[in-house]
Design a protein around this motif. Sequence first.
Motif, PDB file in Angstrom:
ATOM      1  N   ALA A  28      -9.831 -32.718-101.812  1.00  0.00           N
ATOM      2  CA  ALA A  28     -10.940 -31.816-101.494  1.00  0.00           C
ATOM      3  C   ALA A  28     -12.278 -32.467-101.833  1.00  0.00           C
ATOM      4  O   ALA A  28     -13.249 -32.368-101.072  1.00  0.00           O
ATOM      5  CB  ALA A  28     -10.784 -30.502-102.254  1.00  0.00           C
ATOM      6  N   LYS A  29     -12.312 -33.175-102.959  1.00  0.00           N
ATOM      7  CA  LYS A  29     -13.544 -33.853-103.367  1.00  0.00           C
ATOM      8  C   LYS A  29     -13.890 -34.976-102.401  1.00  0.00           C
ATOM      9  O   LYS A  29     -15.064 -35.171-102.038  1.00  0.00           O
ATOM     10  CB  LYS A  29     -13.384 -34.400-104.782  1.00  0.00           C
ATOM     11  CG  LYS A  29     -14.665 -34.975-105.366  1.00  0.00           C
ATOM     12  CD  LYS A  29     -14.466 -35.396-106.820  1.00  0.00           C
ATOM     13  CE  LYS A  29     -15.775 -35.933-107.415  1.00  0.00           C
ATOM     14  NZ  LYS A  29     -15.583 -36.323-108.845  1.00  0.00           N
ATOM     15  N   THR A  30     -12.877 -35.717-101.960  1.00  0.00           N
ATOM     16  CA  THR A  30     -13.085 -36.797-100.994  1.00  0.00           C
ATOM     17  C   THR A  30     -13.658 -36.255 -99.692  1.00  0.00           C
ATOM     18  O   THR A  30     -14.499 -36.886 -99.041  1.00  0.00           O
ATOM     19  CB  THR A  30     -11.765 -37.528-100.706  1.00  0.00           C
ATOM     20  OG1 THR A  30     -11.259 -38.087-101.923  1.00  0.00           O
ATOM     21  CG2 THR A  30     -11.940 -38.626 -99.676  1.00  0.00           C
ATOM     22  N   ALA A  31     -13.196 -35.052 -99.311  1.00  0.00           N
ATOM     23  CA  ALA A  31     -13.663 -34.422 -98.072  1.00  0.00           C
ATOM     24  C   ALA A  31     -15.004 -33.718 -98.245  1.00  0.00           C
ATOM     25  O   ALA A  31     -15.485 -33.069 -97.333  1.00  0.00           O
ATOM     26  CB  ALA A  31     -12.608 -33.426 -97.577  1.00  0.00           C
ATOM     27  N   ARG A  32     -15.598 -33.836 -99.439  1.00  0.00           N
ATOM     28  CA  ARG A  32     -16.898 -33.223 -99.765  1.00  0.00           C
ATOM     29  C   ARG A  32     -16.837 -31.692 -99.799  1.00  0.00           C
ATOM     30  O   ARG A  32     -17.756 -31.013 -99.366  1.00  0.00           O
ATOM     31  CB  ARG A  32     -17.993 -33.684 -98.787  1.00  0.00           C
ATOM     32  CG  ARG A  32     -18.345 -35.152 -98.947  1.00  0.00           C
ATOM     33  CD  ARG A  32     -19.520 -35.531 -98.072  1.00  0.00           C
ATOM     34  NE  ARG A  32     -19.907 -36.921 -98.255  1.00  0.00           N
ATOM     35  CZ  ARG A  32     -20.701 -37.368 -99.220  1.00  0.00           C
ATOM     36  NH1 ARG A  32     -21.198 -36.522-100.102  1.00  0.00           N
ATOM     37  NH2 ARG A  32     -20.992 -38.650 -99.319  1.00  0.00           N
ATOM     38  N   LEU A  85      -8.815 -31.945 -94.455  1.00  0.00           N
ATOM     39  CA  LEU A  85      -9.897 -31.158 -95.064  1.00  0.00           C
ATOM     40  C   LEU A  85     -11.264 -31.603 -94.556  1.00  0.00           C
ATOM     41  O   LEU A  85     -12.165 -30.776 -94.374  1.00  0.00           O
ATOM     42  CB  LEU A  85      -9.837 -31.275 -96.585  1.00  0.00           C
ATOM     43  CG  LEU A  85      -8.646 -30.596 -97.274  1.00  0.00           C
ATOM     44  CD1 LEU A  85      -8.654 -30.888 -98.770  1.00  0.00           C
ATOM     45  CD2 LEU A  85      -8.666 -29.097 -97.030  1.00  0.00           C
ATOM     46  N   ALA A  86     -11.433 -32.904 -94.306  1.00  0.00           N
ATOM     47  CA  ALA A  86     -12.699 -33.399 -93.779  1.00  0.00           C
ATOM     48  C   ALA A  86     -12.970 -32.826 -92.390  1.00  0.00           C
ATOM     49  O   ALA A  86     -14.114 -32.479 -92.045  1.00  0.00           O
ATOM     50  CB  ALA A  86     -12.689 -34.929 -93.726  1.00  0.00           C
ATOM     51  N   ALA A 118     -23.718 -33.937 -95.205  1.00  0.00           N
ATOM     52  CA  ALA A 118     -23.631 -34.855 -96.341  1.00  0.00           C
ATOM     53  C   ALA A 118     -23.518 -34.135 -97.678  1.00  0.00           C
ATOM     54  O   ALA A 118     -23.164 -34.746 -98.692  1.00  0.00           O
ATOM     55  CB  ALA A 118     -24.851 -35.778 -96.347  1.00  0.00           C
ATOM     56  N   ALA A 119     -23.836 -32.851 -97.696  1.00  0.00           N
ATOM     57  CA  ALA A 119     -23.816 -32.090 -98.947  1.00  0.00           C
ATOM     58  C   ALA A 119     -22.444 -31.469 -99.194  1.00  0.00           C
ATOM     59  O   ALA A 119     -21.770 -31.047 -98.250  1.00  0.00           O
ATOM     60  CB  ALA A 119     -24.876 -30.995 -98.898  1.00  0.00           C
ATOM     61  N   PRO A 120     -22.019 -31.398-100.453  1.00  0.00           N
ATOM     62  CA  PRO A 120     -20.751 -30.726-100.762  1.00  0.00           C
ATOM     63  C   PRO A 120     -20.804 -29.257-100.340  1.00  0.00           C
ATOM     64  O   PRO A 120     -21.840 -28.604-100.491  1.00  0.00           O
ATOM     65  CB  PRO A 120     -20.635 -30.855-102.282  1.00  0.00           C
ATOM     66  CG  PRO A 120     -21.500 -32.027-102.623  1.00  0.00           C
ATOM     67  CD  PRO A 120     -22.646 -31.977-101.657  1.00  0.00           C
ATOM     68  N   LEU A 121     -19.698 -28.766 -99.823  1.00  0.00           N
ATOM     69  CA  LEU A 121     -19.634 -27.379 -99.355  1.00  0.00           C
ATOM     70  C   LEU A 121     -18.767 -26.557-100.307  1.00  0.00           C
ATOM     71  O   LEU A 121     -17.582 -26.829-100.465  1.00  0.00           O
ATOM     72  CB  LEU A 121     -19.040 -27.323 -97.948  1.00  0.00           C
ATOM     73  CG  LEU A 121     -18.961 -25.944 -97.291  1.00  0.00           C
ATOM     74  CD1 LEU A 121     -20.364 -25.399 -97.021  1.00  0.00           C
ATOM     75  CD2 LEU A 121     -18.171 -26.017 -95.982  1.00  0.00           C
ATOM     76  N   PRO A 122     -19.344 -25.546-100.971  1.00  0.00           N
ATOM     77  CA  PRO A 122     -18.533 -24.689-101.855  1.00  0.00           C
ATOM     78  C   PRO A 122     -17.440 -23.971-101.060  1.00  0.00           C
ATOM     79  O   PRO A 122     -17.692 -23.479 -99.953  1.00  0.00           O
ATOM     80  CB  PRO A 122     -19.556 -23.693-102.412  1.00  0.00           C
ATOM     81  CG  PRO A 122     -20.879 -24.371-102.244  1.00  0.00           C
ATOM     82  CD  PRO A 122     -20.769 -25.153-100.976  1.00  0.00           C
ATOM     83  N   ALA A 123     -16.249 -23.926-101.612  1.00  0.00           N
ATOM     84  CA  ALA A 123     -15.143 -23.307-100.883  1.00  0.00           C
ATOM     85  C   ALA A 123     -14.031 -22.891-101.835  1.00  0.00           C
ATOM     86  O   ALA A 123     -13.870 -23.455-102.923  1.00  0.00           O
ATOM     87  CB  ALA A 123     -14.581 -24.278 -99.850  1.00  0.00           C
TER      88      ALA A 123
END
Length: 260
Positions: free
Chosen positions: A59-63, A16-17, A32-37
């Motif tokens: 998914a959270k770990t991969a931002r 996912l990263a 560096a910012a979380p990406l909505p998906a």
Amino acid sequence: GVERVLTGEAAVAEVLATLKKRADDFLGADAAAPLPAVVAAPAAILKDAAARAALGRAAKTARFDALQFLDEAHCVAAAAAVCSEKAWGGCDGVVVIDVGGDGATATPLKRSSGGALTAAGASATDDALSGAALTAALYKHCVTFLKRRSKIDVADGGKRAARKLTIACTRAAKVLGAGAAEADVTADALVDGVDARVRVTRARYDDLASDVRARAGPLAKAAAETLGASKPLVLFAGGASASALIRKAALAAVDGAPAE
């Protein structure tokens, strides 16, 4: 190279990263910012509470800011919903055939006058139609072939040999399912240091897997009957549904249904 041992969750997080990096590069977003998906995954994972939770953590770990988790069948249907009327060809509903590693589902979806897709009833399921079943058919052939032609008894190699041969059969099944004329099932030092190799033609594989693939017909028919549409659009999801014969069996059971 350096050998690494990862948990399933950590491996998914790395995948996912990588996807996030590609998406950030394409969108010009801040890495560096979380990406909505919206995250798509096999239905079997989403039905398992522990697996679904692990996917969420990965998914959270991969931002990724996971807004929603959808199974592959509904993702395919969502993509179809925004297609032009010409692409729909007058169809008034959808049957999505999702053939994954552990089983298959056929999901009936009704199309409204506004183009929205909604569930039209319960999905039809068949655990015997799966990537694992296709691999098992090839595995059985290879075990018999190696014992008769090469005097290699996979049973003598225990669980390790069985696992190595299964992995090799899985790879070959994917190649043959994608339309290759032939594929080699190879496993180095399978039993007592002896290498194993079985060449399988497309025709032979089709014969070995015919009983498994034929199950796509009744599955598609059951979903189409639930839908009650006179002309459903048949869509395919899941890795194993790439097989031309699985698609042919499904389409033949739903007379005249076009495929995308």
